[in-house]
Design an enzyme around this catalytic site. Structure first.
Site, PDB file in Angstrom:
ATOM      1  N   HIS A  55      -4.785  -9.250   3.908  1.00  0.00           N
ATOM      2  CA  HIS A  55      -3.661  -9.441   4.837  1.00  0.00           C
ATOM      3  C   HIS A  55      -4.103  -9.782   6.252  1.00  0.00           C
ATOM      4  CE1 HIS A  55      -3.976  -4.892   5.942  1.00  0.00           C
ATOM      5  NE2 HIS A  55      -5.041  -5.265   5.292  1.00  0.00           N
ATOM      6  N   ARG A  56      -5.170  -9.118   6.724  1.00  0.00           N
ATOM      7  CA  ARG A  56      -5.545  -9.308   8.128  1.00  0.00           C
ATOM      8  C   ARG A  56      -6.106 -10.705   8.376  1.00  0.00           C
ATOM      9  NH1 ARG A  56      -3.909  -5.165  10.216  1.00  0.00           N
ATOM     10  NH2 ARG A  56      -4.112  -3.128   9.254  1.00  0.00           N
ATOM     11  N   ASN A 110      -4.891  -2.167  -4.097  1.00  0.00           N
ATOM     12  CA  ASN A 110      -6.062  -2.318  -3.231  1.00  0.00           C
ATOM     13  C   ASN A 110      -5.921  -1.396  -2.027  1.00  0.00           C
ATOM     14  OD1 ASN A 110      -8.497  -3.285  -2.392  1.00  0.00           O
ATOM     15  ND2 ASN A 110      -7.772  -5.297  -1.748  1.00  0.00           N
ATOM     16  N   ASP A 124       0.813  -1.216   0.000  1.00  0.00           N
ATOM     17  CA  ASP A 124       0.000   0.000   0.000  1.00  0.00           C
ATOM     18  C   ASP A 124       0.849   1.270   0.000  1.00  0.00           C
ATOM     19  OD1 ASP A 124      -2.107  -1.684  -0.017  1.00  0.00           O
ATOM     20  OD2 ASP A 124      -3.143  -0.799   1.697  1.00  0.00           O
ATOM     21  N   SER A 162     -14.745   6.051   7.006  1.00  0.00           N
ATOM     22  CA  SER A 162     -14.216   7.317   7.523  1.00  0.00           C
ATOM     23  C   SER A 162     -13.174   7.883   6.565  1.00  0.00           C
ATOM     24  CB  SER A 162     -13.611   7.107   8.904  1.00  0.00           C
ATOM     25  OG  SER A 162     -12.470   6.279   8.790  1.00  0.00           O
ATOM     26  N   ASP A 199     -10.418  -2.805  12.459  1.00  0.00           N
ATOM     27  CA  ASP A 199      -9.432  -3.737  11.900  1.00  0.00           C
ATOM     28  C   ASP A 199      -8.947  -4.731  12.949  1.00  0.00           C
ATOM     29  OD1 ASP A 199      -9.756  -2.493   9.549  1.00  0.00           O
ATOM     30  OD2 ASP A 199      -7.753  -1.600   9.434  1.00  0.00           O
ATOM     31  N   LYS A 258       0.617  -6.489   2.143  1.00  0.00           N
ATOM     32  CA  LYS A 258      -0.099  -5.212   2.140  1.00  0.00           C
ATOM     33  C   LYS A 258       0.375  -4.333   3.295  1.00  0.00           C
ATOM     34  CE  LYS A 258      -4.893  -3.536   2.069  1.00  0.00           C
ATOM     35  NZ  LYS A 258      -4.913  -2.651   0.935  1.00  0.00           N
ATOM     36  N   GLU A 311     -11.066  -4.926   2.406  1.00  0.00           N
ATOM     37  CA  GLU A 311     -10.345  -5.684   1.373  1.00  0.00           C
ATOM     38  C   GLU A 311     -11.211  -6.799   0.791  1.00  0.00           C
ATOM     39  OE1 GLU A 311      -9.063  -4.212   3.840  1.00  0.00           O
ATOM     40  OE2 GLU A 311      -6.965  -3.660   3.506  1.00  0.00           O
TER      41      GLU A 311
END
Ligand code: DC
Length: 691
Positions: A420-421, A98, A52, A183, A346, A448, A374
């Site tokens: 990624h998470r 992304n 990113d 946000s 997240d 990411k 994502e």
């Protein structure tokens, strides 16, 4: 970084030690943009190096920013010289991957900066084209910006066109933007509007603002860059007339608090810090029994730092100092919670995996934003938690997780949806009480935000040595086992032990010291073998083998090098001296070991053993071809005779003779290419794994 198709994480039992985390994605991309909009040069310390941020850096340099990188990993700095806004920017096609943190703010900035006939096209990966941006575009259109949708209305890709009439933006009316989808729309406006603040600019938020802590980051960083936004509650923001971006000169990026959540969770579920006594020392006999995170502390400006409170509610014991956190297990099993997670969208995904270790049903509420990230994270988390045996109820904006009992845990391949998470939080399932391995598909998606996430995890996670898989590949010289084993290791993301190289290096070192390779010097050669790492600084550096700082790969790979290795390898004390070093290669996530006695002597408990065979004639032919292609003269008959001598010595020596382990799979690869052999072995291994 693991670029394999999948990564199998063996069952983990403990974790302790220190991790230094990479910079925050949210702070990194905001800082980059603000530096680009400021005059002069900004030195950014500890910028995150990830997909990113790379997208943002590339876009900024395409727009004309000067960017100088010093170093490429943790602790690096980047120098950004702001865009020259006295001349108008040239048209450009920008690829946003992304990265929502690049797409949204750049849309706003470029819509305000585009002059005359300038056009900017902003696009991304297919998923980016499914992530809404309509509310931001509506806000910008109210101002008079010209933005077209190139695909579906309300979504990227976008075409931003310049404005002809001297930038007559309509700034007198409050700009209205929705706050209940992402946000990032408000953040984008806040970051961009100071560009045109010839008068006070008011932004009004429609709907309940979600993810407020991210707005706090935006306001905090704007202030570091000289813009003092006035905030009335969370509904109205005023950018004062005359606001101008001013570089702070240099700025430090905090470690990513969302990334910290995986290691906070690790501390909470880790048995080595098992304790209900909060006064217990974190260091026992000089060994750390807790997880320490460097780079971010409880005073962080990032909203996700409040994950600490959620983890504490589930039972973690967390202490904090300047720029660090220390975590130990408290309550066990973890305590189930019912939480509003709007402020930590997240990091809340990590709670969903912690819920697998809880004593009841955990419900995470107010997480509708998961649906536009994502991937649709509510669906994705529910699917994958079910794979592990959990019972999951999903709603429009909540998820409820009933953990499996110890006996009901199941496993399977965890899909990661290019998110990624998901990859990072599901790695924590490897602590399951059923001691099942966890397969993470497409592990490289962690790039990411944290390309070396799994390396960091493995640097602090531990498990019983017997739980770390070893695949042994034994066989005679020139059977192709070296190529097969190293290819296999690459495909599985495992470490690779070329045990032959250890015998080759030992022989070389012995000759360098004037020793003979005979039994009379056995004790001295064994002493050398014992000290290869400590005294002779043996290092494996990619494909290079370094001895005392010198690359000896070529020297040891010669035919003579092989003969010398074969000579020292018959000496029992030498074999004994190399055992410890060979065992030390068995580390997470797994090992492929290539040699003569890997399956019989060194790793007799290996869960999978392969013994390669091929006729001496075929092997001599292969070796001949290999040497000739490298321009090394070779005579086929001599090679074959040499191979037969070595086969005999390796097979008939009294210690660890070359022979297949009883439980080895035999593979005659006389008529197989390397790829075919690798595929055959991988198929066998896969069928044993059951994923
Ligand atoms: O695999 P290679 O050709 O690099 O091995 C060189 C020599 O080392 C081989 O002739 C036998 C010896 N060797 C051994 O005895 N045991 C091992 N595990 C690996 C190699």
């Amino acid at each position: 970084m693991y670029s394999t198709h999948f990564l199998d994480i063996p069952p983990l039992s403990h974790a302790s030690g220190t991790v230094v985390l990479p910079g925050s994605k949210s702070i990194s991309n905001r800082v980059l943009l603000l530096a680009a909009l400021s005059q002069g040069t900004t030195l950014v310390h500890d910028l995150l190096d990830s997909d990113d941020t790379r997208v943002m850096l590339t876009a900024l340099s395409q727009l004309g920013c000067q960017i100088v990188k010093n170093g490429s990993s943790l602790g690096s700095t980047v120098e950004i010289t702001g865009l020259d806004q006295s001349t108008s920017l040239a048209s450009a096609k920008l690829y946003m991957g992304n990265a929502g943190t690049a797409m949204r703010p750049l849309t706003a900035v470029l819509a305000l900066l585009a002059g005359g006939s300038t056009e900017f096209e902003l696009s991304g990966v297919p998923r980016m084209h499914e992530r809404p941006i309509g509310d931001l575009v509506d806000g910008l259109r109210q101002l008079g910006c010209q933005i077209d949708y190139l695909g579906q209305d309300g979504y990227p890709p976008l075409l931003i066109k310049g404005i002809n009439e001297a930038k007559a933006f309509n700034l007198s009316e409050p700009i209205k933007v929705r706050g209940d989808v992402s946000s990032q729309f408000l953040t984008a406006l806040l970051l961009a509007l100071p560009l045109v603040a010839t008068q006070d600019i008011v932004i009004e938020v429609k709907g309940e603002l979600i993810s407020k802590p991210y707005i706090d980051i935006t306001l905090n960083l704007l202030s570091r860059f000289g813009i003092k936004v006035q905030r009335d509650g969370w509904q109205k923001f005023t950018i004062p007339a005359g606001s101008r971006y001013q570089s702070p000169g240099s700025i430090h990026v905090e470690a990513d608090a969302s990334t910290a959540s995986y290691f906070i969770a690790l501390g909470a579920i880790n048995t080595s810090s098992k304790s209900t006594n909060s006064n217990e020392n974190d260091v026992f006999n000089g060994i750390r029994t807790s997880i320490r995170i460097e780079g971010v502390g409880a005073d962080s400006i990032q909203g996700d730092i409040r994950f600490v409170e959620a983890a504490q509610a589930m039972g973690a014991i967390v202490t904090s100092g300047p720029n660090h956190l220390e975590i130990r297990r408290g309550a066990w099993p973890l305590k189930a919670v019912d939480l509003d997670c709007n402020h930590i969208p997240d990091a809340a995904m990590t709670l969903a995996v912690m819920a697998l270790y809880a004593d009841g049903i955990t419900t995470l509420r107010n997480i509708a934003s998961w649906r536009v990230k994502e991937t649709d994270r509510i669906v994705a988390m529910a699917n994958e938690l079910r794979t592990l045996g959990a019972t999951v109820v999903e709603g429009a904006d909540f998820i409820s997780i009933t953990p499996p009992t110890a006996a009901d845990w199941t496993t399977g391949a965890i899909h990661t949806y290019d998110d990624h998470r998901i990859a990072m939080c599901f790695s924590l399932a490897a602590f399951n009480p059923a001691a099942l391995s966890i397969r993470i598909l497409d592990p490289k998606c962690v790039a990411k935000t944290f390309p070396d996430y799994f390396e960091a995890l493995f640097s602090v996670a531990q498990t019983a040595v017997s739980a770390i898989p070893v695949i042994t590949v034994d066989g005679p010289s020139a059977s192709g086992k070296g190529s097969l084993a190293s290819e296999l290791a690459k495909k599985l993301g495992y470490h690779f032990l070329d045990s032959g190289a250890l015998y080759r290096v030992t022989a070389l070192a012995a000759l360098q010291q004037g020793l003979s390779l005979e039994a009379k010097d056995e004790i001295a050669i064994a002493a050398l073998a014992e000290s290869l790492v400590e005294k002779l600084h043996l290092r494996f550096d990619g494909d290079a083998i370094m001895l005392k700082g010198e690359d000896v790969s070529h020297a040891i790979r010669s035919e003579t090098g092989g003969m010398h290795a074969s000579q020292v390898s018959v000496l029992p004390l030498v074999r004994q001296a190399l055992v410890k070093l060979q065992h030390s290669f068995r580390t997470l996530p797994g090992l492929v070991a290539d040699g003569r006695d890997m399956g019989t002597v060194i790793f007799p408990d290996a869960p999978f053993k392969v013994f390669l065979t091929a006729s001496a004639e075929k092997r001599a032919l292969r070796r001949h071809k290999q040497l000739i292609s490298k321009g090394i003269p070779a005579i086929l008959d001599d090679l074959r005779a040499d191979l037969e001598v070595r086969d005999k010595r390796d097979s008939f020596r009294s210690v660890a003779p070359l022979k297949p382990a009883q439980d080895a799979k035999l593979l005659d690869n006389s008529d197989l290419s390397i790829e075919e052999s690798v595929d055959a072995v991988l198929d066998w291994w896969q069928s044993k794994q059951g994923f």
